[in-house]
Design a protein around this motif. Sequence first.
Motif, PDB file in Angstrom:
ATOM      1  N   ALA A  87       8.058   5.293 -12.364  1.00  0.00           N
ATOM      2  CA  ALA A  87       8.968   4.432 -11.619  1.00  0.00           C
ATOM      3  C   ALA A  87       9.397   3.205 -12.407  1.00  0.00           C
ATOM      4  O   ALA A  87       9.600   2.152 -11.873  1.00  0.00           O
ATOM      5  CB  ALA A  87       8.322   4.000 -10.313  1.00  0.00           C
ATOM      6  N   GLY A  88       9.470   3.354 -13.705  1.00  0.00           N
ATOM      7  CA  GLY A  88       9.948   2.226 -14.488  1.00  0.00           C
ATOM      8  C   GLY A  88       8.924   1.117 -14.544  1.00  0.00           C
ATOM      9  O   GLY A  88       7.848   1.312 -15.071  1.00  0.00           O
ATOM     10  N   ARG A  98      -0.063  -3.001 -24.597  1.00  0.00           N
ATOM     11  CA  ARG A  98       0.426  -3.176 -25.968  1.00  0.00           C
ATOM     12  C   ARG A  98       1.814  -2.576 -25.991  1.00  0.00           C
ATOM     13  O   ARG A  98       1.998  -1.378 -25.780  1.00  0.00           O
ATOM     14  CB  ARG A  98      -0.462  -2.441 -26.951  1.00  0.00           C
ATOM     15  N   PRO A 102       4.783  -0.751 -27.260  1.00  0.00           N
ATOM     16  CA  PRO A 102       4.850   0.190 -28.359  1.00  0.00           C
ATOM     17  C   PRO A 102       5.790  -0.304 -29.444  1.00  0.00           C
ATOM     18  O   PRO A 102       6.990  -0.382 -29.254  1.00  0.00           O
ATOM     19  CB  PRO A 102       5.404   1.460 -27.707  1.00  0.00           C
ATOM     20  N   VAL A 157       7.502  -0.163 -33.214  1.00  0.00           N
ATOM     21  CA  VAL A 157       7.874   0.828 -34.195  1.00  0.00           C
ATOM     22  C   VAL A 157       7.103   0.611 -35.489  1.00  0.00           C
ATOM     23  O   VAL A 157       6.737   1.537 -36.177  1.00  0.00           O
ATOM     24  CB  VAL A 157       9.381   0.762 -34.465  1.00  0.00           C
ATOM     25  N   PHE A 158       6.854  -0.658 -35.772  1.00  0.00           N
ATOM     26  CA  PHE A 158       6.157  -0.965 -37.006  1.00  0.00           C
ATOM     27  C   PHE A 158       4.666  -1.004 -36.828  1.00  0.00           C
ATOM     28  O   PHE A 158       4.171  -1.630 -35.901  1.00  0.00           O
ATOM     29  CB  PHE A 158       6.598  -2.330 -37.513  1.00  0.00           C
ATOM     30  N   TYR A 179       0.032  -3.694 -39.359  1.00  0.00           N
ATOM     31  CA  TYR A 179      -0.299  -4.284 -40.650  1.00  0.00           C
ATOM     32  C   TYR A 179       0.936  -4.541 -41.497  1.00  0.00           C
ATOM     33  O   TYR A 179       0.859  -5.108 -42.564  1.00  0.00           O
ATOM     34  CB  TYR A 179      -1.291  -3.395 -41.410  1.00  0.00           C
ATOM     35  N   MET A 220      12.416 -13.894 -31.209  1.00  0.00           N
ATOM     36  CA  MET A 220      12.197 -12.840 -30.232  1.00  0.00           C
ATOM     37  C   MET A 220      11.430 -13.312 -29.022  1.00  0.00           C
ATOM     38  O   MET A 220      11.593 -12.819 -27.937  1.00  0.00           O
ATOM     39  CB  MET A 220      11.442 -11.700 -30.878  1.00  0.00           C
ATOM     40  N   TYR A 276      12.934  -9.831 -23.240  1.00  0.00           N
ATOM     41  CA  TYR A 276      14.045  -9.173 -23.886  1.00  0.00           C
ATOM     42  C   TYR A 276      13.963  -7.663 -23.766  1.00  0.00           C
ATOM     43  O   TYR A 276      14.902  -6.989 -23.310  1.00  0.00           O
ATOM     44  CB  TYR A 276      13.973  -9.591 -25.353  1.00  0.00           C
ATOM     45  N   HIS A 277      12.812  -7.134 -24.107  1.00  0.00           N
ATOM     46  CA  HIS A 277      12.626  -5.689 -24.053  1.00  0.00           C
ATOM     47  C   HIS A 277      12.940  -5.132 -22.683  1.00  0.00           C
ATOM     48  O   HIS A 277      13.673  -4.170 -22.533  1.00  0.00           O
ATOM     49  CB  HIS A 277      11.169  -5.338 -24.361  1.00  0.00           C
ATOM     50  N   LEU A 325      16.601  -5.259 -21.786  1.00  0.00           N
ATOM     51  CA  LEU A 325      17.357  -4.256 -22.529  1.00  0.00           C
ATOM     52  C   LEU A 325      17.074  -2.865 -21.989  1.00  0.00           C
ATOM     53  O   LEU A 325      17.977  -2.053 -21.769  1.00  0.00           O
ATOM     54  CB  LEU A 325      16.975  -4.309 -24.011  1.00  0.00           C
ATOM     55  N   MET A 326      15.784  -2.603 -21.759  1.00  0.00           N
ATOM     56  CA  MET A 326      15.420  -1.277 -21.280  1.00  0.00           C
ATOM     57  C   MET A 326      15.998  -1.014 -19.905  1.00  0.00           C
ATOM     58  O   MET A 326      16.424   0.086 -19.596  1.00  0.00           O
ATOM     59  CB  MET A 326      13.902  -1.110 -21.273  1.00  0.00           C
ATOM     60  N   LYS A 338      18.577   1.840 -19.001  1.00  0.00           N
ATOM     61  CA  LYS A 338      18.284   2.790 -17.924  1.00  0.00           C
ATOM     62  C   LYS A 338      19.485   2.896 -16.994  1.00  0.00           C
ATOM     63  O   LYS A 338      19.925   3.981 -16.624  1.00  0.00           O
ATOM     64  CB  LYS A 338      17.047   2.336 -17.148  1.00  0.00           C
ATOM     65  N   TYR A 355      11.359   9.881 -19.899  1.00  0.00           N
ATOM     66  CA  TYR A 355      12.180  10.180 -18.728  1.00  0.00           C
ATOM     67  C   TYR A 355      13.538   9.488 -18.787  1.00  0.00           C
ATOM     68  O   TYR A 355      14.383   9.707 -17.945  1.00  0.00           O
ATOM     69  CB  TYR A 355      11.436   9.792 -17.445  1.00  0.00           C
ATOM     70  N   LEU A 356      13.706   8.620 -19.793  1.00  0.00           N
ATOM     71  CA  LEU A 356      15.025   8.007 -19.951  1.00  0.00           C
ATOM     72  C   LEU A 356      15.848   8.741 -20.996  1.00  0.00           C
ATOM     73  O   LEU A 356      17.045   8.534 -21.112  1.00  0.00           O
ATOM     74  CB  LEU A 356      14.881   6.546 -20.374  1.00  0.00           C
TER      75      LEU A 356
END
Lengths: 208, 208
Positions: free
Chosen positions: A20-21, A127, A129, A131-132, A135, A146, A157-158, A161-162, A166, B135-136
């Motif tokens: 459910a987001g 946490r 997720p 991409v980097f 380390y 950010m 922000y995330h 945006l998400m 959506k 799911y997105l």
Amino acid sequence: MAENMVELNLDLGNFFSRHAGQSPRPRCPAPFLLKTYDLLEEGGAEEDGSKIVSWNSEGTGFVVWSPAEFSELTLPRYFKHNNFSSFIRQLNTYGFKKTSSKRWEFQHEKFQRGCRHMLVDITRKKREPSVFPSYLKSSSEENATMTSNSTEESKDYHELLMEENKNLKKERLELQTQIAECKSLQMKLLDCLSQFMDKHQNKVRKTC
Amino acid sequence: MAENMVELNLDLGNFFSRHAGQSPRPRCPAPFLLKTYDLLEEGGAEEDGSKIVSWNSEGTGFVVWSPAEFSELTLPRYFKHNNFSSFIRQLNTYGFKKTSSKRWEFQHEKFQRGCRHMLVDITRKKREPSVFPSYLKSSSEENATMTSNSTEESKDYHELLMEENKNLKKERLELQTQIAECKSLQMKLLDCLSQFMDKHQNKVRKTC
DNA sequence: GGGAATATTCCC
DNA sequence: GGGAATATTCCC
């Protein structure tokens, strides 16, 4: 007492919150929290009257009086291990704080004696997720942009945006549906037209 | 026999491969693989001579002859559970294939009788950490643009999100344009039809 | 079969 | 305390 309780507390019913987001509050507390709470209710009093683990006197936290016995006797009855450090790791994951340097006492605002229902308000530290690999991240604060507006109130922000993404995808689906309907209607109209054509072939050839 | 083996096989020494990017080959196999291999070496012959689990005749895979006994007796001696399905889940994670529809037989190219050293070549299928919740994701391949320049080096979370956001908006515009064209064409078709109607009012009233 | 959440382990 | 890998669970 709670011999057979170990395998209970399956979190059935989490289904609805899962996909459910931004699940604002899960329907039932994490198994770890329920087990830890229940383990305190049970008490674990020894033969000699001493306690292995208990609520503190105010009921605002709990104390592991005997880590050794707690690990050997209590933990394996509730969890799939007997490691005190794994238990601590979970406490940290859920945001508990060690509140004494003299004894193993832990507290969490929403973990109070008599308030089993409040456990739903305790969530894992997520946490996010990345991409980097960590380390590779710069440890300095050059990324400050950010995290600029630091107040934890406003969604970050995330999330914004998400959420927008959506919504855009939802919108895309609707638009695609509209187009499909449009095209279907077009086909019908064209069919209709061609029928006219057939029937009035000679007369109407140049009408359109 | 292997009563106390459960807690062994700690993967010390994995440190060097851990933070090394695309670790080409770990120093020691995953605990799950070692345990599964060892559990086969042990055999698990029953009193009546029947087997619970064993290598297949060629040694190219293994068969769980009795899932019920395997779950109740074998699994808990090597793992922290007694669920056959959790064992299967792990097999899938490490790329094993079920190779018979008639019995519980599994194979992996690098899992062979007598070749315990080959286990280091078996790795977990790495779910590459995706930025977007599944799911997105659109199931079709319309997002191919996003992963165009495939080198996984660059681009962090924000950039990916913003790029997707940008692409979605572009796509939205295109879809809206399509819809506008669609509707425009519809209007023309309807116009056309109505002209027919007018001209052949009497004759064709019931054609459509 | 596999995605994803939670649990457990290992290491910093 | 916490990051990250592996393990276990739950669900599709």
